[in-house]
Design a protein around this motif. Structure first.
Motif, short mmCIF file in Angstrom:
data_model
loop_
_atom_site.label_atom_id
_atom_site.label_comp_id
_atom_site.label_asym_id
_atom_site.label_seq_id
_atom_site.Cartn_x
_atom_site.Cartn_y
_atom_site.Cartn_z
N GLY A 120 -24.94 55.75 74.59
CA GLY A 120 -23.78 56.01 75.45
C GLY A 120 -23.77 57.39 76.07
N ALA A 121 -24.91 58.09 76.06
CA ALA A 121 -24.94 59.50 76.49
C ALA A 121 -24.32 59.72 77.86
N ALA A 122 -24.66 58.87 78.83
CA ALA A 122 -24.15 59.09 80.19
C ALA A 122 -22.63 58.92 80.25
N VAL A 123 -22.11 57.94 79.51
CA VAL A 123 -20.67 57.70 79.52
C VAL A 123 -19.93 58.82 78.80
N TRP A 124 -20.43 59.20 77.63
CA TRP A 124 -19.75 60.26 76.88
C TRP A 124 -19.78 61.57 77.66
N GLU A 125 -20.87 61.80 78.39
CA GLU A 125 -20.95 63.00 79.23
C GLU A 125 -19.92 62.94 80.34
N ALA A 126 -19.79 61.78 80.97
CA ALA A 126 -18.83 61.62 82.07
C ALA A 126 -17.40 61.81 81.59
N LEU A 127 -17.14 61.44 80.34
CA LEU A 127 -15.78 61.55 79.80
C LEU A 127 -15.49 62.92 79.22
N GLY A 128 -16.51 63.79 79.17
CA GLY A 128 -16.25 65.18 78.84
C GLY A 128 -16.43 65.57 77.39
N TYR A 183 -14.02 53.44 75.04
CA TYR A 183 -13.43 52.97 76.28
C TYR A 183 -13.63 54.01 77.38
N HIS A 184 -13.99 53.53 78.58
CA HIS A 184 -14.26 54.41 79.71
C HIS A 184 -12.94 54.76 80.38
N LEU A 185 -12.41 55.94 80.08
CA LEU A 185 -11.09 56.31 80.57
C LEU A 185 -11.04 56.57 82.07
N VAL A 186 -12.16 56.94 82.66
CA VAL A 186 -12.19 57.19 84.11
C VAL A 186 -12.22 55.88 84.88
N ASP A 187 -13.06 54.95 84.44
CA ASP A 187 -13.22 53.67 85.14
C ASP A 187 -12.26 52.59 84.65
N ASP A 188 -11.50 52.87 83.57
CA ASP A 188 -10.57 51.90 82.98
C ASP A 188 -11.28 50.58 82.64
N ARG A 189 -12.30 50.68 81.80
CA ARG A 189 -13.03 49.48 81.38
C ARG A 189 -13.85 49.81 80.14
N TRP A 190 -14.27 48.78 79.43
CA TRP A 190 -15.25 48.97 78.38
C TRP A 190 -16.63 49.15 79.01
N ASP A 207 -8.46 43.62 75.06
CA ASP A 207 -8.09 44.11 76.38
C ASP A 207 -7.40 45.46 76.20
N VAL A 208 -7.43 46.28 77.25
CA VAL A 208 -6.88 47.63 77.16
C VAL A 208 -6.00 47.91 78.37
N VAL A 209 -4.87 48.57 78.13
CA VAL A 209 -3.96 48.99 79.21
C VAL A 209 -3.62 50.46 79.01
N ARG A 210 -3.00 51.05 80.02
CA ARG A 210 -2.56 52.44 79.92
C ARG A 210 -1.36 52.55 78.98
N PRO A 211 -1.24 53.64 78.24
CA PRO A 211 -0.03 53.88 77.45
C PRO A 211 1.21 53.82 78.35
#
Length: 494
Positions: A120-128, A183-190, A207-211
């Motif tokens: 998941g390196a690219a995703v974790w990097e994108a999420l900071g 969960y990819h918080l920027v793209d709102d998807r797994w 499934d995931v939704v915003r708080p």
């Protein structure tokens, strides 16, 4: 927004902590009407920490029944649930637990983190946050999949089990609890490709939704078990740290909530995603387009309990305050290891100066926590996070007024002490959004400030060299990057 922010409305906050399940009823003006809790028990064995998920439900249901006794059901407008971050289990298609709950600090999945961080390196990097830790939910999920064989199982975060029981069916998870599952918080998807490479079966994750999203209503069976009226809206919640931040009202960009308990946890609000090359700060999604950066230290009030077990802390504080000592101790809560404002698994405590007797040693720990707190803010500023907004102090440590004043003096900034800042209260504030209020409106109406403390400029100036000496020692020990140390010095000179 109907009557959501009036005294007629009642909003429920449900909190699953490590040691207890708690329910609060708060009206739309922020008045605490009722609160109840029930204990939770767990089992620890080396790096493992488990709880029985069925106890989460039975304890929370009992707390709800007590909190709602005497409250007119017609006044209840909504509820939200928070829970510990990274706590997960597997359940069957009916929501029956198949495994124990692997708690937020369970470290059994250490052997899986390298694989998780490679895939998941690219995703974790994108999420900071760059890398996951062994206690995060995704490594623990891989351990569960390897250790058990339950075809058709579903992953549930701790709060998901409760919302399932409340609604009588599976409801979406919230993005706050899903963060540590990848969960990819920027793209709102797994991130399906990365999760597939790790062997996570399709259909396992919720499934995931915003708080703040209304995700369901309380069913008849749950109403009988909890006394929450059937049909009450269920609002997607957040993790306990974010819930406490809402309870403190720290939601505008640059606002921060500093929670001082066993450890020190900082949660703030930012208009942009804060990326940390060091991987010690990570962000939740906040309301609207905001982000909630934060970090958790391994330093805090636990150092006092470790060094002075059973002591009369109020009396010791009075004696410490009278010393005027400027000795400072690095206040790690355990024998070794730090997580924030830097990551150093081999970090150890130290003392600068020569404290004479218990009172001065106690004061050195109080001052050490204040110095760590200031260093955390300097680190966040170094990353580009806004840090100059309102600051609230919460947690058990904030009840020590001398310590709170000392922290304000070391920081050189005004601090606010909320009246009822806790995770359950934060969920009551979030629940108010089910009736049409924005989260900012609900926080403005429902979060009450008990006291504000302003820094003493002369004491701030006297303690600045103490803080810089603390920074120098950490730099000498190789804990701080020279650029970070230089940034801290520039901030002190402003």
């Amino acid at each position: 927004m109907s009557d959501a922010l009036t005294a007629d409305a009642v909003h429920l906050g449900l909190d699953l902590g490590t040691q207890s399940a708690r329910a609060v009823a708060v009206d739309g003006t922020g008045r605490l009407l009722a609160a109840a809790s029930r204990p939770l028990t767990g089992h620890r064995d080396g790096p493992r920490h488990e709880q029985d998920p069925e106890q989460w439900w039975s304890a929370l249901a009992a707390a709800c029944r007590e909190a709602l006794a005497g409250i007119d059901p017609a006044r209840v407008r909504g509820l939200a649930v928070d829970a510990t971050s990274g706590t997960v289990l597997l359940a069957d298609e009916r929501g029956t637990p198949l495994t124990p709950g692997l708690m937020y600090d369970d470290g059994r999945a250490r052997a899986y983190t390298a694989r998780v961080n490679k895939a998941g390196a690219a995703v974790w990097e994108a999420l900071g946050y760059r890398t996951m830790q062994p206690s995060w939910a995704l490594p623990k999920l891989l351990w569960l999949l390897d250790d058990t064989d339950f075809p058709g199982a579903r992953l549930l975060h701790q709060a998901d089990l409760i919302t399932w029981r409340l609604a009588g069916r599976q409801l979406p998870s919230d993005a706050s609890h899903a963060l540590k599952t990848g969960y990819h918080l920027v793209d709102d998807r797994w991130p399906d490709e990365e999760l597939g490479a790790l062997g996570v079966p399709p259909g396992l994750l919720p499934d995931v939704v915003r708080p703040g999203t209304v995700i369901g209503t309380v069913c008849a069976d749950a109403a009988t078990a909890t006394s929450i009226p059937a049909g009450t809206p269920i609002v997607a919640g957040m993790t306990d740290g974010c819930a406490a931040q809402i309870g403190a009202g720290a939601l505008t960009p640059g606002a921060w909530n500093s929670v001082l308990g066993t450890t020190l946890v900082l949660k703030g609000a930012s208009p942009h995603l804060v990326r940390d090359p060091g991987g010690v700060v990570y962000c939740h999604r906040g309301p609207g387009s905001t982000w909630l950066p934060g970090g958790a230290s391994s330093s805090g009030a636990g150092a006092l309990a470790h060094r002075f077990p059973g002591a009369d802390l109020e009396a010791l504080t009075a004696r410490a305050a009278a010393t005027g000592s400027t000795a400072v101790a690095y206040p790690l809560t355990g024998a070794a290891g730090e997580r924030f404002p830097f990551r150093a698994p081999d970090a150890t405590p130290f003392v600068l100066g020569d404290p004479a007797g218990d009172a001065e040693e106690f004061h050195a720990l109080l001052l050490g926590v204040a110095c760590v707190e200031r260093l955390c803010f300097d680190y966040l500023d170094h990353l580009g996070a806004p840090v100059d907004g309102p600051l609230t102090l919460t947690g058990g440590g904030a009840r020590n007024r001398y310590w709170s004043q000392l922290r304000a003096d070391v920081l050189g900034r005004t601090v606010a002490l909320p009246e009822h800042a806790e995770s359950a209260t934060g969920m009551a504030v979030l629940a108010a959004t089910a009736s049409g209020a924005t989260l900012e409106q609900a926080a403005a109406a429902m979060v009450r400030v008990r006291e504000q403390l302003t820094p003493d400029p002369s004491r701030t100036a006297r303690l600045a060299p103490v803080y810089l000496g603390f920074v120098d020692e950490l730099t000498r020990r190789g804990r701080l990057d020279p650029s970070m140390a230089a940034h801290a010095r520039r901030k002190a000179e402003q």
